[in-house]
Write a protein that holds these residues in place. Structure first.
Motif, PDB file in Angstrom:
ATOM      1  N   LEU A  92       0.832  -1.212   0.000  1.00  0.00           N
ATOM      2  CA  LEU A  92       0.000   0.000   0.000  1.00  0.00           C
ATOM      3  C   LEU A  92       0.859   1.251   0.000  1.00  0.00           C
ATOM      4  N   THR A  93       1.866   1.284   0.841  1.00  0.00           N
ATOM      5  CA  THR A  93       2.692   2.489   0.895  1.00  0.00           C
ATOM      6  C   THR A  93       3.418   2.709  -0.427  1.00  0.00           C
ATOM      7  N   ALA A  94       3.871   1.633  -1.065  1.00  0.00           N
ATOM      8  CA  ALA A  94       4.547   1.772  -2.357  1.00  0.00           C
ATOM      9  C   ALA A  94       3.580   2.277  -3.422  1.00  0.00           C
ATOM     10  N   VAL A  95       2.371   1.699  -3.475  1.00  0.00           N
ATOM     11  CA  VAL A  95       1.386   2.129  -4.471  1.00  0.00           C
ATOM     12  C   VAL A  95       0.992   3.587  -4.239  1.00  0.00           C
ATOM     13  N   ALA A  96       0.705   3.938  -2.996  1.00  0.00           N
ATOM     14  CA  ALA A  96       0.280   5.312  -2.691  1.00  0.00           C
ATOM     15  C   ALA A  96       1.383   6.313  -3.026  1.00  0.00           C
ATOM     16  N   LEU A  97       2.618   5.989  -2.667  1.00  0.00           N
ATOM     17  CA  LEU A  97       3.730   6.902  -2.946  1.00  0.00           C
ATOM     18  C   LEU A  97       3.974   7.039  -4.441  1.00  0.00           C
ATOM     19  N   GLN A  98       4.043   5.927  -5.140  1.00  0.00           N
ATOM     20  CA  GLN A  98       4.334   5.973  -6.566  1.00  0.00           C
ATOM     21  C   GLN A  98       3.209   6.631  -7.361  1.00  0.00           C
ATOM     22  N   ASN A  99       2.028   6.645  -6.799  1.00  0.00           N
ATOM     23  CA  ASN A  99       0.888   7.227  -7.478  1.00  0.00           C
ATOM     24  C   ASN A  99       0.861   8.755  -7.395  1.00  0.00           C
ATOM     25  N   MET A 136      -5.560   9.217   4.571  1.00  0.00           N
ATOM     26  CA  MET A 136      -4.800   9.393   3.334  1.00  0.00           C
ATOM     27  C   MET A 136      -5.762   9.511   2.152  1.00  0.00           C
ATOM     28  N   GLU A 137      -5.507  10.476   1.281  1.00  0.00           N
ATOM     29  CA  GLU A 137      -6.340  10.651   0.101  1.00  0.00           C
ATOM     30  C   GLU A 137      -6.083   9.497  -0.866  1.00  0.00           C
ATOM     31  N   GLU A 138      -7.151   8.922  -1.340  1.00  0.00           N
ATOM     32  CA  GLU A 138      -7.036   7.809  -2.290  1.00  0.00           C
ATOM     33  C   GLU A 138      -7.245   8.351  -3.699  1.00  0.00           C
ATOM     34  N   LYS A 139      -6.127   8.617  -4.370  1.00  0.00           N
ATOM     35  CA  LYS A 139      -6.192   9.147  -5.734  1.00  0.00           C
ATOM     36  C   LYS A 139      -6.294   7.986  -6.712  1.00  0.00           C
ATOM     37  N   PRO A 140      -6.979   8.189  -7.830  1.00  0.00           N
ATOM     38  CA  PRO A 140      -7.041   7.129  -8.845  1.00  0.00           C
ATOM     39  C   PRO A 140      -5.633   6.769  -9.306  1.00  0.00           C
ATOM     40  N   LEU A 141      -5.413   5.483  -9.553  1.00  0.00           N
ATOM     41  CA  LEU A 141      -4.102   5.041 -10.006  1.00  0.00           C
ATOM     42  C   LEU A 141      -3.798   5.643 -11.370  1.00  0.00           C
ATOM     43  N   GLN A 142      -2.553   6.079 -11.538  1.00  0.00           N
ATOM     44  CA  GLN A 142      -2.145   6.717 -12.780  1.00  0.00           C
ATOM     45  C   GLN A 142      -1.433   5.718 -13.675  1.00  0.00           C
ATOM     46  N   ALA A 143      -1.564   5.914 -14.974  1.00  0.00           N
ATOM     47  CA  ALA A 143      -0.795   5.131 -15.945  1.00  0.00           C
ATOM     48  C   ALA A 143       0.538   5.821 -16.140  1.00  0.00           C
ATOM     49  N   GLY A 144       1.454   5.171 -16.823  1.00  0.00           N
ATOM     50  CA  GLY A 144       2.790   5.718 -17.028  1.00  0.00           C
ATOM     51  C   GLY A 144       2.808   7.093 -17.675  1.00  0.00           C
TER      52      GLY A 144
END
Length: 181
Positions: free
Chosen positions: A83-90, A167-175
């Motif tokens: 979760l922390t990796a996904v949230a940070l990278q997003n 924590m704000e849940e932002k939509p996952l971004q594409a590259g």
């Protein structure tokens, strides 16, 4: 409950297998779902409940119930790194990803180091000065000492739960979206 050294080693293996299995599964699931906070939030609630159960009932547990509780702790805490990796990278721009991941890992390791010191102090609280950990646990009440430790661990996990919830849940971004952002 007294654990033999062999059973204590097996317990550690059970915990690590549950932790790593749930982390691997969560890593696969989190990138494929729209609401990526739900799984880790539910899992952390499970882990907090299991750690709290250890705090209150460790002296009454059988080896089998202890193993089952460790499985719940590991399965519940496993999704946190994903979760922390996904949230940070997003949320960070691609050119800042390296420094962001490095800072996150440094902060995580620093907190873990401080918690280990605090946990050691909690377990040894109330023992006579100069007494070794082994003799302190043999003469004292290890269930009481570790019960305090598990309550502090549950409190620490509760703080993590609050951080996840707010924590704000932002939509996952594409590259391409990351490069443009």
């Amino acid at each position: 409950m007294g654990l033999s050294p062999t059973h204590a080693g097996l317990s550690l293996v059970v915990l690590m297998v549950a932790l790593n299995t749930s982390a691997g599964l969560a890593g696969q699931v989190l990138g494929r779902v729209r609401r990526y906070k739900r799984l880790p939030t539910a899992a952390l609630l499970l882990s907090i409940g299991a750690v709290t159960s250890l705090a209150w009932h460790a002296s009454e547990m059988t080896p089998l119930s202890f193993e089952f509780t460790l499985i719940l702790v590991g399965a519940g805490f496993g999704p946190m790194p994903s979760l922390t990796a996904v949230a940070l990278q997003n949320v960070v721009a691609r050119h800042q990803l390296g420094i962001s991941v490095g800072t996150m890992n440094f902060s995580r390791n620093l907190l873990a180091t401080m918690l280990i010191a605090v946990f050691g102090a909690i377990v040894l609280a109330g023992t006579p000065p100069g007494q070794s950990l082994g003799s302190a646990l043999q003469t004292g009440n290890p269930a009481e000492a570790f019960g305090r430790l598990f309550l502090v661990a549950a409190a620490s996990m509760s703080i993590a739960l609050i951080a996840i919830v707010v924590m704000e849940e932002k939509p996952l971004q594409a590259g391409t979206e990351i490069e443009a952002g």
